[in-house]
Design a protein around this motif. Sequence first.
Motif, PDB file in Angstrom:
ATOM      1  N   PHE A  43     114.789 -29.447 -31.804  1.00 18.99           N
ATOM      2  CA  PHE A  43     115.155 -29.396 -33.216  1.00 18.99           C
ATOM      3  C   PHE A  43     115.391 -27.970 -33.683  1.00 18.99           C
ATOM      4  O   PHE A  43     114.844 -27.016 -33.147  1.00 18.99           O
ATOM      5  N   GLY A  47     112.327 -29.298 -38.478  1.00 12.79           N
ATOM      6  CA  GLY A  47     111.812 -30.417 -37.697  1.00 12.79           C
ATOM      7  C   GLY A  47     112.349 -31.773 -38.098  1.00 12.79           C
ATOM      8  O   GLY A  47     113.234 -31.909 -38.941  1.00 12.79           O
ATOM      9  N   ARG A  48     111.771 -32.783 -37.477  1.00 17.39           N
ATOM     10  CA  ARG A  48     112.252 -34.144 -37.640  1.00 17.39           C
ATOM     11  C   ARG A  48     112.271 -34.611 -39.090  1.00 17.39           C
ATOM     12  O   ARG A  48     113.190 -35.312 -39.523  1.00 17.39           O
ATOM     13  N   ASP A  50     112.963 -33.386 -41.972  1.00  8.91           N
ATOM     14  CA  ASP A  50     113.642 -32.552 -42.968  1.00  8.91           C
ATOM     15  C   ASP A  50     114.496 -33.366 -43.937  1.00  8.91           C
ATOM     16  O   ASP A  50     115.099 -32.824 -44.854  1.00  8.91           O
ATOM     17  N   ASN A  54     118.123 -32.552 -38.912  1.00  7.60           N
ATOM     18  CA  ASN A  54     117.262 -32.878 -37.778  1.00  7.60           C
ATOM     19  C   ASN A  54     116.902 -34.357 -37.740  1.00  7.60           C
ATOM     20  O   ASN A  54     116.841 -34.969 -36.670  1.00  7.60           O
ATOM     21  N   THR A  76     110.155 -28.692 -31.812  1.00  4.61           N
ATOM     22  CA  THR A  76     110.667 -28.095 -33.041  1.00  4.61           C
ATOM     23  C   THR A  76     110.639 -26.575 -33.026  1.00  4.61           C
ATOM     24  O   THR A  76     109.667 -25.967 -32.577  1.00  4.61           O
ATOM     25  N   ASN A 208     114.657 -23.861 -44.365  1.00  2.00           N
ATOM     26  CA  ASN A 208     113.265 -24.298 -44.349  1.00  2.00           C
ATOM     27  C   ASN A 208     112.474 -23.652 -45.498  1.00  2.00           C
ATOM     28  O   ASN A 208     111.335 -23.258 -45.324  1.00  2.00           O
TER      29      ASN A 208
END
Length: 343
Positions: A43, A47-48, A50, A54, A76, A208
């Motif tokens: 990723f 990460g997953r 989001d 991702n 990640t 992020n």
Amino acid sequence: MRRVSTITVAGFATAALAFSLTACGESSTESGGSKDKGIGLAFDVGGRDDHSFNESAARGVDKAEKELGVGARMLTAKNGETEAEREQRLNSLAEAGYNPVIGVGFNYSKSIEKVAKDFPKTTFAVVDSVAKGDNVESITFGEHEGSYLAGVAAALKSKTHKVGFIGGVNNALIQKFQAGFEQGAKAADPKIEVTSQYLYPNNDKGFNDPAAAKDKAKGMLDSGIDVIYTAAGLSGNGSIEAVAGQKGAWAIGVDSDAYQQPGLAKYKDSILTSVVKNVDVAVFDLAKSVKDGKPLTGPHAYLLKDGGVSLATSGGHIDDIKAKIEEAKKKITDGSVKVKTSP
């Protein structure tokens, strides 16, 4: 400042990633050996979960696990990573026997090229960039085309005739979103005022940092902007939150259908639409090609005409302008409108 040698840094990275592979694996429990463990997915930051880019890739892995019966391991990235850290993550997945190995995001382009040379029998892929290699697939999308439709929707739904775009990082990829959005908005309303701003000039933290996006969105709302489109990964959640606090304002999501995200459910009445980038389809297509023994390689563009990108209709908030959206879509797919890729 105390200087740390490259060898020392690489050692720390190797140890950390070795631990991650042991502790964070999601499907496979084997180690080393054959190349049939399934998908190795790296990723980008966020990460997953989001609710965006991702997560879309992860849905492709989920589908492959269910429909193809393959395993998977997902790791990640963190903010501010070095090239060596990305290389080590990809190397660890390939060395452990995962095939294909996919880097989600343009940051993996150089590391994919380097690591792919060391594992010629493994298929690699990078999303949102083009990388060289006989065993590499370069997956790109028509973000500018989907963003054009978002611009049309924004201009038609704005009551103040002021709309905004927020990008996570000011680079060529995110400029594609900006360019399409601005062009679509002005095509729908020549008098529209479009304001485009970025969270960071060249720091991937822009994908992020929800707090930064929330502040940027608040500033736009205070200036009279009532529709905001954010292309900034996980950061976009902050922008959506700010918009939801302003009566009559609309947010436009990106990559995944924000309206359908459980983590954004309390804001869905303020989510106008989303530019959906079908990373999940690309990930599944690659996984299937590897399983079938005919791995995809080379450049592969997923465009509006073949469903690579689309404009979400969840919530029915753009039902009243559906005909004009379809008209704009047709002009793009038949070639009568060429969407810009830079502002």
